[in-house]
Structures are given as C-alpha cells and as structure tokens.
Design a protein around this motif. Structure first.
Motif, short mmCIF file in Angstrom:
data_model
loop_
_atom_site.label_atom_id
_atom_site.label_comp_id
_atom_site.label_asym_id
_atom_site.label_seq_id
_atom_site.Cartn_x
_atom_site.Cartn_y
_atom_site.Cartn_z
N HIS A 362 0.81 -1.21 -0.01
CA HIS A 362 0.01 0.01 -0.05
C HIS A 362 0.91 1.27 0.06
O HIS A 362 1.90 1.23 0.60
N PRO A 363 0.54 2.35 -0.86
CA PRO A 363 1.43 3.40 -0.90
C PRO A 363 1.68 4.22 0.40
O PRO A 363 2.61 4.71 0.47
N ILE A 364 0.87 3.98 1.38
CA ILE A 364 1.31 4.76 2.88
C ILE A 364 1.72 4.06 3.62
O ILE A 364 1.87 4.14 4.92
N VAL A 365 2.02 2.60 3.53
CA VAL A 365 2.66 1.58 4.37
C VAL A 365 4.25 1.49 4.09
O VAL A 365 4.67 0.90 3.15
N GLY A 366 4.81 1.85 5.11
CA GLY A 366 6.39 1.72 5.12
C GLY A 366 6.95 0.22 5.63
O GLY A 366 7.80 -0.18 5.31
N GLU A 367 6.16 -0.16 6.43
CA GLU A 367 6.54 -1.48 6.84
C GLU A 367 5.35 -2.13 7.58
O GLU A 367 4.47 -1.70 8.08
N PHE A 389 3.81 11.71 7.78
CA PHE A 389 2.99 12.81 7.14
C PHE A 389 3.38 13.84 8.07
O PHE A 389 3.49 15.12 7.31
N ASP A 390 3.46 13.94 9.37
CA ASP A 390 3.51 15.26 9.93
C ASP A 390 4.08 14.87 11.65
O ASP A 390 4.42 13.67 11.89
N ASP A 391 4.48 15.66 12.31
CA ASP A 391 4.96 15.36 13.57
C ASP A 391 3.87 15.23 14.72
O ASP A 391 4.45 15.08 15.77
N LYS A 392 2.61 15.42 14.34
CA LYS A 392 1.67 15.24 15.38
C LYS A 392 0.76 13.64 15.22
O LYS A 392 -0.27 13.82 15.95
N CYS A 393 1.26 12.79 14.48
CA CYS A 393 0.57 11.51 14.24
C CYS A 393 -0.59 11.92 13.89
O CYS A 393 -1.54 10.95 14.30
N THR A 394 -0.94 12.58 12.83
CA THR A 394 -2.39 12.78 12.45
C THR A 394 -2.85 11.72 11.55
O THR A 394 -4.06 11.25 11.74
N ALA A 395 -1.90 10.73 10.83
CA ALA A 395 -2.25 9.84 10.19
C ALA A 395 -2.82 8.66 10.95
O ALA A 395 -3.89 7.89 10.49
N GLY A 396 -2.10 8.29 12.07
CA GLY A 396 -2.30 7.45 12.97
C GLY A 396 -3.84 7.77 13.36
O GLY A 396 -4.65 6.64 13.39
N ALA A 397 -4.10 8.61 13.64
CA ALA A 397 -5.52 9.35 14.46
C ALA A 397 -6.58 8.90 13.21
O ALA A 397 -7.43 8.38 13.59
N VAL A 398 -6.16 9.44 12.17
CA VAL A 398 -7.21 9.39 10.95
C VAL A 398 -7.26 7.98 10.55
O VAL A 398 -8.45 7.50 10.40
N CYS A 399 -6.44 6.99 10.46
CA CYS A 399 -6.66 5.68 9.96
C CYS A 399 -7.43 4.89 11.23
O CYS A 399 -8.23 4.04 10.89
N ARG A 411 -5.78 -0.13 16.56
CA ARG A 411 -5.27 1.05 17.21
C ARG A 411 -4.16 1.67 16.77
O ARG A 411 -3.57 1.00 16.22
N ALA A 412 -4.05 3.12 17.05
CA ALA A 412 -2.85 3.89 16.46
C ALA A 412 -1.96 4.08 18.01
O ALA A 412 -2.46 4.32 19.03
N THR A 413 -0.75 3.81 17.81
CA THR A 413 0.28 4.11 18.49
C THR A 413 1.42 5.17 17.65
O THR A 413 2.02 4.77 16.89
N GLY A 414 1.12 6.63 17.76
CA GLY A 414 1.63 7.44 17.04
C GLY A 414 1.02 7.23 15.40
O GLY A 414 -0.10 6.90 15.25
N ASP A 415 1.85 6.94 14.61
CA ASP A 415 1.70 6.56 13.42
C ASP A 415 2.01 5.06 13.13
O ASP A 415 2.03 4.53 11.83
N ASP A 442 -6.87 2.99 2.60
CA ASP A 442 -7.31 3.68 1.24
C ASP A 442 -7.75 4.96 1.65
O ASP A 442 -7.35 6.12 1.26
N ASP A 443 -8.92 4.98 2.56
CA ASP A 443 -9.37 6.31 3.10
C ASP A 443 -8.39 7.16 3.78
O ASP A 443 -8.71 8.38 3.69
N THR A 444 -7.44 6.54 4.53
CA THR A 444 -6.41 7.39 5.17
C THR A 444 -5.87 8.11 3.98
O THR A 444 -5.48 9.44 4.16
N ALA A 445 -5.28 7.53 3.04
CA ALA A 445 -4.65 7.95 2.03
C ALA A 445 -5.07 9.29 1.43
O ALA A 445 -4.66 10.22 1.05
N LYS A 446 -6.44 9.05 1.29
CA LYS A 446 -7.35 10.06 0.49
C LYS A 446 -7.42 11.47 1.48
O LYS A 446 -7.16 12.48 1.16
N ALA A 447 -7.66 11.01 2.73
CA ALA A 447 -7.73 12.14 3.76
C ALA A 447 -6.42 12.91 4.02
O ALA A 447 -6.47 14.11 4.17
N MET A 448 -5.30 12.21 3.65
CA MET A 448 -4.29 13.00 3.85
C MET A 448 -3.58 13.44 2.70
O MET A 448 -2.57 14.11 2.75
#
Ligand code: PXG
Length: 449
Positions: A362-367, A389-399, A411-415, A442-448
């Motif tokens: 997936h395009p937003i998955v590093g590992e 994406f940023d230093d506020k861990c927005t992507a984790g919370a959105v996902c 669950r999100a722990t940071g990103d 997919d929804d996270t990638a769109k939102a971010m």
C-alpha cells in the motif's frame, strides 16, 4: 439514559485512563454495549471486528460461558477470602498448579496480584528481597528500556520508558533505561540483524557504566506491545542472553501482553528461548473476564526467598481472589483443550503473516510486520525515506477512525497501526480483518492527500 445522556454523564463524572479530558468533552465517548465471539457492538448498533481483543486481553473472544459461569458459581460459594495469615483457597491452589504446568519448566511458584502494574511492583519487591537475602544489598539498579510499558503505578511507570508519562510523575531513582530494538524507527542504515545486536549491546554498555556489582535486574517485554508492536530483530534476544549470562543479573520478562498464546507459543520467553527469573502476567490469564495478574517466580529466586526465612512484607487484599482464580482456571483449560495456541502457531499465525504482508504494497505503508496473532503497520508519506506525514501523528489518528468506521477496531500508537485480535479468529475472519484494514488505509491516504 439515551446515548447523548450517557455521554453527558460520562463527561461529568468519569475520569478515563490515558485520556485528554478536554478533548473527550468535545468528542463524546463511544459507548460499547455488547460483544459476541470476536465482535463488539456500540450503542448505535455498529458492529466491529475487535482487532485489539478488548485491550490485549480477551484472547478467547467474548462468548465463553465456561469462564463467566465459573465466576458466578464461585461468587455464590465463596465470593472472597484472603490468602494472608496462613489462609488459602482451593481455586488459588489449583490455578498456581496449572500455571506451574504451562509456564517454563523452571518456574513453579506464583505471586498473585490484581493487575500487571501491581505485578511489576511485586517484581521490584522480590528483586530487592532476593539480593538482600543473598547479602548483596548493593545490587539495587533495575535496567529497563525506552518506550517499554510496564504499567501505571509508580513502580510500573518508573520501569516503563514512555517519555510522556515520565513528565507527569517522579520516577524511582534506581531505574535506568537503555535503547529499544525498534529497527524501523531507529535502525538508520543498519540491517535489522546488525541493529538487533547493537540494541542488545546497549545493555552491556549500561551495565559497564553503572558497575555490574550494582545491577540487580533487567526487565523487558518479549515484544513491546503498547510501544507499537516492536518485534525485535532475530539477533536481539540471543545477544541479550549472552550479556545476561556474563553478569548473572536477574531477567524479568513482562508477558502481560504476549503471555498465553499471542506468539503461537505459551509465552514470549518460549518463543525466544529465554529463561526468565521472573515473568509478569495479567490480562489474558482470565480472558479479561476478571482482574488478575501476577508474577511467576523461577526456582532460582523461589529457593532463596522461601528457604532463607523471614517475612516477605508484601501483598494485596485481592492477591489470589477466588473468583479471579476460577476465571484463570477456566481460561487455561480452554486454551489447552481446544489447542488454541497450537492453531495460532500452525495455521492462523502463518496465514495472518501472509495476508498482513500484502499490505506492505500500500502506498502509505512503510512496513507491515506480524508474528503469531499480532501485527503492525508503519504509516509513512514516503516509503523510501520512511518520512511520516507530520510530527503530530495525524495519519495514525485518521486511520484509527477510518478503521472503526469500516468495522474494525485497530489501534494507533503514534503513526503505527496495531492489531492483536482474539486468538479464536479463523482464516475467513483474518481475510475480513485484512480487507477492512486495507479499506482504512485507502481512506486514510485520501484524507491525508
Ligand atoms: N506490562 C505490560 C507489558 C503491559 O502491556 C502492564 C504491564 C500493566 O498492566 P495493568 O493490568 O496494570 O494495566 C501492561 C498493560 C495500550 C495499553 O494502550 C496497554 C496496557 C494497558 C493499557 C493500555 O496498548 N498494557
């Protein structure tokens, strides 16, 4: 009360754990009203696959009447009696026996507590007692790891290495922290194998720096759970073992999350071939049905604290609570009789590994990493540089929010997105989990974007 009234009363009267009370006031809480098998349902009737087993505890899911009926029967027969002052109860003896059987062969004694945090406080008390009885009172320091989690009492939180927690209390002054084996986040240009050795050597460095004669114990989770499902490189534990063997200091493995089958073995210590002196447990020991924790004590330690005499001045009112103990007995019996752990090892663990690894494309998955029935996804903006994406861990919370919307508790722990679903999941439910996780991505990638 209707949903709005419940949320209002919740806001007015209930202080939740690890919660920004101000934010909670704005959002309103999710009211969970029922559960069945591996699914939970909220007050709006929204049904979700519980990818977190409650809070890493309901490993057998939510429909085990054997456990709830055992508790009910015990509450009617002997709802409470303490285990102080030369007293005991039948369930506490039976559970101690069973735990001696399922834990590593050299662990045959248990001290019961009400939670994992209390059990780690108990470990601190046992460690000190052990070295005092051996007339080595200068051995006082306990080494732990950054970003480890060992609970929220003063002892547990001091052992833990969560910087956000340390800002809000005064930690015990005899605990020191070393590096964590988090290759994705901190490995830089090293290979995972090199980094595993490097992180383990930081234990040796710290022991040398402090003076081996002052070090009492090292505590670690086999895999960090709350820290973001940090599965150490394969070289890590063997190297730690070498260091510990050299100095003879005690090893405490905190199995609160990984005990009772999560890795496909009974304990993380079994999975990694380690021989801990103390082993913390809680959560899944009763399938989350009743509060219970404890520490397994190895023969090496038990022989000293039992044989030398003198009172061990430690214990909790609810140590060996009979209803908690029958819940533990029922849970362990199910794990054994239904061969749940073997199924994780041989079938569902390997199947999750295969399906979960597919998410790495997936395009937003590093590992995407997993082991047994636990997994993590590192969310990144750029795969090559591992940039977030940023230093506020927005992507984790959105996902996390997207996942819940799609019917999966992740669950999100940071990103870092994490899952630890009930061990009863079958392969069809694993497919469902992975598909829902992909939709959330997919929804996270769109939102971010
Ligand atoms: N050790 C470990 C390894 C844990 O994961 C505790 C001790 C403390 O257990 P009690 O029963 O006192 O909570 C834990 C608890 C999370 C999360 O956000 C994890 C835990 C607790 C609450 C939240 O992942 N683990």
């Amino acid at each position: 009360m209707n949903k709005n009234q419940l949320q209002q009363h919740d806001r007015e009267h209930l202080l939740h754990p690890f919660t920004d009370f101000h934010d909670l006031g704005k959002q309103g809480t999710r009211v969970i009203t029922s559960a069945e098998g591996a699914y939970i349902t909220d007050i709006d009737g929204h049904r979700m696959l519980d990818g977190m087993s409650g809070l890493w505890c309901c490993n057998l899911g939510y429909s085990r009447r054997e456990i709830s009926e055992a508790i009910y029967e015990q509450l009617n027969k002997l709802p409470f009696y303490n285990s102080f002052f030369q007293c005991t109860t039948v369930p506490s003896i039976e559970l101690a026996d069973l735990l001696s059987e399922v834990t590593p062969a050299h662990m045959n004694n248990v001290f019961f507590t009400g939670s994992g945090s209390e059990a780690n406080d108990t470990n601190l008390r046992i460690i000190r007692r052990y070295w005092d009885l051996l007339e080595q009172p200068e051995k006082r320091i306990v080494i732990s790891r950054k970003n480890g989690y060992h609970g929220s009492t003063i002892g547990g939180a001091s052992l833990g290495g969560m910087s956000g927690m340390h800002k809000q209390f005064q930690a015990l002054d005899y605990i020191e922290h070393i590096e964590q084996p988090y290759w994705f986040g901190e490995g830089g240009d090293m290979s995972p194998e090199e980094f595993g050795v490097h992180a383990a050597r930081s234990l040796d460095k710290k022991i040398q720096e402090l003076g081996p004669e002052k070090v009492a114990a090292f505590i670690a989770e086999p895999i960090q759970g709350a820290g973001g499902v940090i599965i150490p490189p394969e070289t890590y534990w063997p190297e730690v073992k070498k260091v510990l063997d050299q100095y003879g200091i005690l090893l405490v493995m905190d199995e609160v999350i990984f005990g009772f089958g999560r890795t496909g073995e009974w304990f993380g210590a079994d999975y990694y071939g380690m021989k801990p002196d103390l082993m913390t447990f809680a959560k899944a020991v009763t399938n989350g049905y009743f509060p219970l924790g404890g520490t397994m004590v190895s023969d090496r330690v038990a022989e000293v604290i039992k044989a030398k005499g003198g009172e061990f001045t430690h214990g909790y009112t609810y140590s060996a609570h009979p209803a908690a103990c029958v819940a533990g007995i029922a849970t362990l019996n199910i794990l054994r009789e239904e061969k749940i752990i073997e199924r994780v090892r041989d079938t569902t663990g390997p199947y999750l590994a295969k399906r979960w690894a597919e998410l790495a494309d997936h395009p937003i998955v590093g590992e995407a990493r997993s082991l047994g029935l636990v997994g993590a996804l590192e969310l990144v903006q750029d795969k090559g540089s591992r940039a977030r994406f940023d230093d506020k861990c927005t992507a984790g919370a959105v996902c996390r929010d997207m996942s819940i919307k799609n019917g999966l508790v992740m669950r999100a722990t940071g990103d870092t997105m994490i899952i630890a679903p009930p061990l009863i999941l079958d392969t069809t439910q694993i497919d469902e989990l992975v598909e829902k996780a992909r939709r959330a991505l997919d929804d996270t990638a769109k939102a971010m974007a």
